[in-house]
Write a protein that holds these residues in place. Sequence first.
Motif, PDB file in Angstrom:
ATOM      1  N   LEU A  52      62.016  43.454  88.455  1.00  0.00           N
ATOM      2  CA  LEU A  52      61.970  42.589  87.115  1.00  0.00           C
ATOM      3  C   LEU A  52      61.341  41.347  87.524  1.00  0.00           C
ATOM      4  N   LYS A  53      62.044  40.548  88.526  1.00  0.00           N
ATOM      5  CA  LYS A  53      61.504  39.398  88.704  1.00  0.00           C
ATOM      6  C   LYS A  53      60.111  39.471  89.451  1.00  0.00           C
ATOM      7  N   ASP A  54      59.778  40.259  90.194  1.00  0.00           N
ATOM      8  CA  ASP A  54      58.499  40.341  90.861  1.00  0.00           C
ATOM      9  C   ASP A  54      57.234  40.641  89.775  1.00  0.00           C
ATOM     10  N   ILE A  55      57.882  41.640  89.019  1.00  0.00           N
ATOM     11  CA  ILE A  55      56.641  41.983  87.970  1.00  0.00           C
ATOM     12  C   ILE A  55      56.552  40.734  86.765  1.00  0.00           C
ATOM     13  N   HIS A  56      57.684  40.193  86.697  1.00  0.00           N
ATOM     14  CA  HIS A  56      57.356  38.965  85.532  1.00  0.00           C
ATOM     15  C   HIS A  56      56.534  37.849  86.200  1.00  0.00           C
ATOM     16  N   THR A  57      56.637  37.573  87.672  1.00  0.00           N
ATOM     17  CA  THR A  57      55.887  36.696  88.124  1.00  0.00           C
ATOM     18  C   THR A  57      54.477  36.986  88.152  1.00  0.00           C
ATOM     19  N   LEU A  58      53.966  38.285  88.375  1.00  0.00           N
ATOM     20  CA  LEU A  58      52.821  38.972  88.278  1.00  0.00           C
ATOM     21  C   LEU A  58      52.290  38.575  86.931  1.00  0.00           C
ATOM     22  N   THR A  59      52.777  39.203  85.966  1.00  0.00           N
ATOM     23  CA  THR A  59      52.456  39.299  84.484  1.00  0.00           C
ATOM     24  C   THR A  59      52.652  37.436  83.681  1.00  0.00           C
ATOM     25  N   LYS A  76      55.290  54.065  89.555  1.00  0.00           N
ATOM     26  CA  LYS A  76      56.060  54.510  90.744  1.00  0.00           C
ATOM     27  C   LYS A  76      56.620  56.008  90.779  1.00  0.00           C
ATOM     28  N   GLY A  77      57.253  56.514  89.670  1.00  0.00           N
ATOM     29  CA  GLY A  77      57.563  57.688  89.640  1.00  0.00           C
ATOM     30  C   GLY A  77      56.639  58.797  89.628  1.00  0.00           C
ATOM     31  N   LEU A  78      55.523  58.520  89.357  1.00  0.00           N
ATOM     32  CA  LEU A  78      54.378  59.649  89.625  1.00  0.00           C
ATOM     33  C   LEU A  78      53.979  59.715  91.300  1.00  0.00           C
ATOM     34  N   GLN A  79      54.226  58.337  91.911  1.00  0.00           N
ATOM     35  CA  GLN A  79      53.945  58.299  93.230  1.00  0.00           C
ATOM     36  C   GLN A  79      55.130  58.957  94.467  1.00  0.00           C
ATOM     37  N   VAL A  80      56.293  59.067  93.749  1.00  0.00           N
ATOM     38  CA  VAL A  80      57.438  59.337  94.468  1.00  0.00           C
ATOM     39  C   VAL A  80      57.525  60.938  94.277  1.00  0.00           C
ATOM     40  N   VAL A  81      57.678  61.123  93.033  1.00  0.00           N
ATOM     41  CA  VAL A  81      58.157  62.404  92.659  1.00  0.00           C
ATOM     42  C   VAL A  81      56.947  63.413  92.437  1.00  0.00           C
ATOM     43  N   LEU A 103      48.143  46.790  81.737  1.00  0.00           N
ATOM     44  CA  LEU A 103      48.100  45.637  82.306  1.00  0.00           C
ATOM     45  C   LEU A 103      46.545  45.418  82.636  1.00  0.00           C
ATOM     46  N   ASN A 104      46.165  44.228  82.765  1.00  0.00           N
ATOM     47  CA  ASN A 104      44.712  43.949  82.964  1.00  0.00           C
ATOM     48  C   ASN A 104      44.554  44.273  84.367  1.00  0.00           C
ATOM     49  N   GLN A 108      46.957  44.815  87.565  1.00  0.00           N
ATOM     50  CA  GLN A 108      47.218  45.894  88.340  1.00  0.00           C
ATOM     51  C   GLN A 108      47.151  45.769  89.789  1.00  0.00           C
ATOM     52  N   VAL A 109      46.065  44.920  90.110  1.00  0.00           N
ATOM     53  CA  VAL A 109      45.846  45.038  91.537  1.00  0.00           C
ATOM     54  C   VAL A 109      47.193  44.366  92.289  1.00  0.00           C
ATOM     55  N   LYS A 110      47.607  43.265  91.538  1.00  0.00           N
ATOM     56  CA  LYS A 110      48.640  42.504  92.207  1.00  0.00           C
ATOM     57  C   LYS A 110      49.863  43.468  92.408  1.00  0.00           C
ATOM     58  N   PHE A 111      50.048  44.183  91.149  1.00  0.00           N
ATOM     59  CA  PHE A 111      51.178  45.491  90.943  1.00  0.00           C
ATOM     60  C   PHE A 111      51.002  46.328  92.415  1.00  0.00           C
ATOM     61  N   TYR A 112      49.987  47.025  92.300  1.00  0.00           N
ATOM     62  CA  TYR A 112      49.847  47.784  93.531  1.00  0.00           C
ATOM     63  C   TYR A 112      49.927  47.087  94.801  1.00  0.00           C
ATOM     64  N   GLU A 113      49.398  45.955  95.175  1.00  0.00           N
ATOM     65  CA  GLU A 113      49.784  45.333  96.327  1.00  0.00           C
ATOM     66  C   GLU A 113      51.049  44.921  96.784  1.00  0.00           C
ATOM     67  N   THR A 114      51.839  44.629  95.690  1.00  0.00           N
ATOM     68  CA  THR A 114      53.194  44.220  95.760  1.00  0.00           C
ATOM     69  C   THR A 114      53.978  45.526  95.933  1.00  0.00           C
ATOM     70  N   PHE A 115      54.115  46.652  94.996  1.00  0.00           N
ATOM     71  CA  PHE A 115      54.725  47.868  95.107  1.00  0.00           C
ATOM     72  C   PHE A 115      54.048  49.046  96.016  1.00  0.00           C
ATOM     73  N   LEU A 116      53.248  48.812  97.011  1.00  0.00           N
ATOM     74  CA  LEU A 116      52.418  49.875  97.584  1.00  0.00           C
ATOM     75  C   LEU A 116      53.594  50.986  98.238  1.00  0.00           C
ATOM     76  N   ASN A 117      54.587  50.476  98.846  1.00  0.00           N
ATOM     77  CA  ASN A 117      55.286  51.241  99.545  1.00  0.00           C
ATOM     78  C   ASN A 117      56.574  51.017  99.143  1.00  0.00           C
ATOM     79  N   TYR A 118      57.076  50.771  97.863  1.00  0.00           N
ATOM     80  CA  TYR A 118      58.270  50.089  97.412  1.00  0.00           C
ATOM     81  C   TYR A 118      59.646  50.935  97.850  1.00  0.00           C
ATOM     82  N   PRO A 119      59.763  52.356  97.668  1.00  0.00           N
ATOM     83  CA  PRO A 119      60.840  52.865  97.817  1.00  0.00           C
ATOM     84  C   PRO A 119      61.206  52.823  99.169  1.00  0.00           C
TER      85      PRO A 119
END
Length: 155
Positions: A52-59, A76-81, A103-104, A108-119
């Motif tokens: 939550l903190k990371d996404i709030h800083t992105l947006t 992320k659910g679509l990527q993991v499941v 997201l604009n 979106q780019v920041k989101f994917y860079e941040t959470f690319l390999n999240y789990p």
Amino acid sequence: MTYIIIAIIIGVVTTIVFTHKPILRLIAEKRALPKIEGFLFAQKQQNKTQVLKDIHTLTNHRLSDEMVMDYFYKIKGLQVVNINQPTNFWVKMYLTTPTKVKLNYFEQVKFYETFLNYPGIKSNNGNSRTKVGLNKVDHKYKAQLVGKLIPQKFA
């Protein structure tokens, strides 16, 4: 008397036709969220608050927690499941519905860079792999796949 019964039946059928999708989406969200949280968060509250903190800083704090987590769960659910494997009906339905927020491009780019390999992918020795290790593995498989491509004729 028969006209009243027919009118009532037509009214009920019309109501069901127009409201079944939103109702099914609410049921899917209620039943799928605990399972998706189990996939994505090993330590529930710690990881969730960090996300939550990371996404709030992105947006720049322009979205509510509910909308942010809906976006995170679906992307992320679509990527993991693996949707192509037998999956719970409600999880599949929830993940395939559109997100509540859009997201604009830059977010979106920041989101994917941040959470690319999240789990985090666990290696055989139990340590989670770093981004560099994953890139080496991906490069190896990409090289194998490129060698097996079948040339296509274009008319």
